[in-house]
Design a protein around this motif. Structure first.
Motif, short mmCIF file in Angstrom:
data_model
loop_
_atom_site.label_atom_id
_atom_site.label_comp_id
_atom_site.label_asym_id
_atom_site.label_seq_id
_atom_site.Cartn_x
_atom_site.Cartn_y
_atom_site.Cartn_z
N LYS A 253 0.82 -1.21 0.00
CA LYS A 253 0.00 0.00 0.00
C LYS A 253 0.85 1.26 0.00
O LYS A 253 0.38 2.34 -0.38
CB LYS A 253 -0.95 0.01 1.18
CG LYS A 253 -0.29 0.11 2.54
CD LYS A 253 -1.32 0.11 3.67
CE LYS A 253 -0.67 0.24 5.03
NZ LYS A 253 -1.65 0.23 6.13
N PHE A 254 2.12 1.13 0.40
CA PHE A 254 2.99 2.31 0.47
C PHE A 254 3.26 2.92 -0.89
O PHE A 254 3.58 4.10 -1.00
CB PHE A 254 4.33 1.97 1.14
CG PHE A 254 5.13 0.92 0.40
CD1 PHE A 254 5.82 1.21 -0.77
CD2 PHE A 254 5.23 -0.36 0.89
CE1 PHE A 254 6.55 0.26 -1.45
CE2 PHE A 254 5.97 -1.33 0.24
CZ PHE A 254 6.63 -1.03 -0.94
N ILE A 255 3.14 2.13 -1.98
CA ILE A 255 3.52 2.65 -3.29
C ILE A 255 2.66 3.85 -3.67
O ILE A 255 3.17 4.90 -4.07
CB ILE A 255 3.49 1.55 -4.39
CG1 ILE A 255 3.93 2.13 -5.74
CG2 ILE A 255 2.14 0.90 -4.49
CD1 ILE A 255 5.36 2.56 -5.80
N LYS A 256 1.36 3.72 -3.50
CA LYS A 256 0.48 4.85 -3.85
C LYS A 256 0.59 5.97 -2.83
O LYS A 256 0.47 7.15 -3.18
CB LYS A 256 -0.95 4.36 -4.00
CG LYS A 256 -1.14 3.45 -5.21
CD LYS A 256 -2.58 2.99 -5.39
CE LYS A 256 -2.71 2.10 -6.62
NZ LYS A 256 -4.10 1.61 -6.83
N GLU A 257 0.83 5.62 -1.57
CA GLU A 257 1.01 6.64 -0.53
C GLU A 257 2.26 7.47 -0.81
O GLU A 257 2.26 8.70 -0.70
CB GLU A 257 1.11 5.98 0.84
CG GLU A 257 -0.19 5.34 1.31
CD GLU A 257 -0.04 4.63 2.63
OE1 GLU A 257 1.10 4.61 3.16
OE2 GLU A 257 -1.03 4.08 3.14
N LEU A 258 3.35 6.79 -1.19
CA LEU A 258 4.59 7.50 -1.48
C LEU A 258 4.47 8.36 -2.73
O LEU A 258 4.90 9.52 -2.75
CB LEU A 258 5.74 6.51 -1.66
CG LEU A 258 6.55 6.15 -0.42
CD1 LEU A 258 7.61 5.11 -0.76
CD2 LEU A 258 7.22 7.39 0.17
N LEU A 259 3.89 7.79 -3.78
CA LEU A 259 3.80 8.54 -5.02
C LEU A 259 2.84 9.72 -4.90
O LEU A 259 2.95 10.69 -5.65
CB LEU A 259 3.38 7.61 -6.17
CG LEU A 259 4.40 6.52 -6.52
CD1 LEU A 259 3.90 5.66 -7.67
CD2 LEU A 259 5.76 7.13 -6.86
N SER A 260 1.92 9.66 -3.93
CA SER A 260 1.04 10.81 -3.68
C SER A 260 1.83 11.97 -3.08
O SER A 260 1.36 13.12 -3.10
CB SER A 260 -0.10 10.41 -2.75
OG SER A 260 0.36 10.19 -1.43
#
Length: 355
Positions: A253-260
């Motif tokens: 789930k971190f991938i979308k959180e980081l890219l945000s």
């Protein structure tokens, strides 16, 4: 240390339902029932009954495994497939010539000294947060430098002791004595140093550390950690990226959180983004043809997104994706870049705290 006979009940729990076929990348590629877990359990049951010998032919099929864990996660009987296969490989290697070679190549003296010979990573001994970089980072330290750069923005310094290998290569080959040796050393180091948690950016290392079961610190993936921070990454030029989820990564789930938290970055999800890349360490050597086919498929899915950069969090996956790109792009075609997620973030034109 358990023996294969200790798993007799687990092996017999397999109902031969065939559900593992629907998730096994090897079976999807070959259609060979001996390549999937239920077929291997039939052989191992024969070994336990004395009808078959645990020889090189059976080991060949044990080697025909990506250790991705999909069959275990999907098994309605809850069988720990990978653990049983590791134990079977260990028993095969104990008295074979192959086993003597593996034990020598992975011995502490040879393995660690070889890494030191090619190591390009500078040590850090006075940070407040423990960082487990992993073996690959000793030779290719770009990601360690990237982590240091990002954490420095957060006023965090890392401490990087002289750890042994996390042990994943030793487990995969069945060299369980060497795995326990590495585990013992790493647990001793980790528990002796004051730090609220230990960071690691290698998915395989994270899995191994979580499996130790005797640590007094929480294991945190650096991507998860950075995603939780008040920080932003500004890219002056538009970046299009896609992401490959390594098999050992439990939660992405971190991938979308980081890219945000990134300005001017577009994320494009590839088809089967969470399917194994096909490299899987020694599998790429012992099953070369299969590895090439699977890595090519992964590369094609990534290319089809049109993204300029392929991100992941595993050094073996980086090698696998690059192996696939060489085939798919036929050396001369335009290839996307393949990068660690943390390394990509560190290349932002502006990295700054937001609070």
């Amino acid at each position: 240390m358990k023996e294969l006979k200790d798993y007799a009940n687990e092996i017999n729990k397999c109902s031969k339902c065939g559900l593992c076929q629907s998730v096994c990348p090897i079976y999807k590629e070959t259609g060979n029932d001996c390549a999937v877990s239920r077929g291997k359990f039939v052989m191992l049951d024969g070994v336990l009954k004395g009808d078959l010998k645990l020889n090189g032919n059976i080991n060949k099929y044990l080697e025909m495994c990506l250790k991705c864990g999909k069959c275990s996660n999907f098994c309605p009987s809850g069988i720990d497939v990978c653990e049983i296969f590791r134990t079977a490989k260990h028993e095969y290697l104990k008295n074979s010539l192959e086993g003597h070679i593996v034990r020598f190549l992975q011995s502490k003296g040879f393995f660690n000294n070889l890494l030191k010979l090619f190591s390009r990573k500078s040590k850090k001994e006075n940070g407040e947060i423990l960082y487990f970089a992993g073996c690959a980072e000793k030779i290719f330290p770009n990601n360690t430098y990237a982590i240091r750069k990002i954490l420095k923005t957060l006023n965090i310094e890392t401490q990087e002791p002289d750890f042994d290998c996390c042990g994943v290569p030793f487990m995969a080959s069945g060299n369980l004595e060497r795995y326990e040796e590495a585990q013992t050393k790493n647990i001793k180091i980790i528990n002796s140093i004051e730090s609220p948690y230990i960071l690691t950016d290698c998915t395989s290392c994270e899995t191994a550390l979580n499996n130790y079961g005797a640590l007094n610190k929480k294991i945190i993936n650096t991507s998860d950690f950075i995603a939780q921070q008040d920080i932003k990454f500004v890219f002056n030029e538009k970046q299009t990226v896609t992401f490959h989820k390594p098999c050992h990564l439990q939660d992405d789930k971190f991938i979308k959180e980081l890219l945000s938290k990134c300005e001017n970055v577009e994320y494009r999800e590839m088809e089967e983004y969470d399917e194994c890349c096909g490299f899987a360490g020694q599998f790429a050597l012992t099953n070369r043809k299969l590895s090439l086919a699977l890595t090519k498929k992964k590369a094609k899915n990534a290319i089809n997104t049109g993204a300029d950069i392929i991100l992941t969090t595993c050094p073996a996956c980086i090698l696998g994706i690059k192996q696939g790109l060489i085939q798919e792009c036929e050396f001369f075609g335009k290839q996307p870049k393949v990068m660690y997620l943390s390394e990509f973030l560190s290349k932002a034109d502006i990295i700054q705290q937001t609070a």
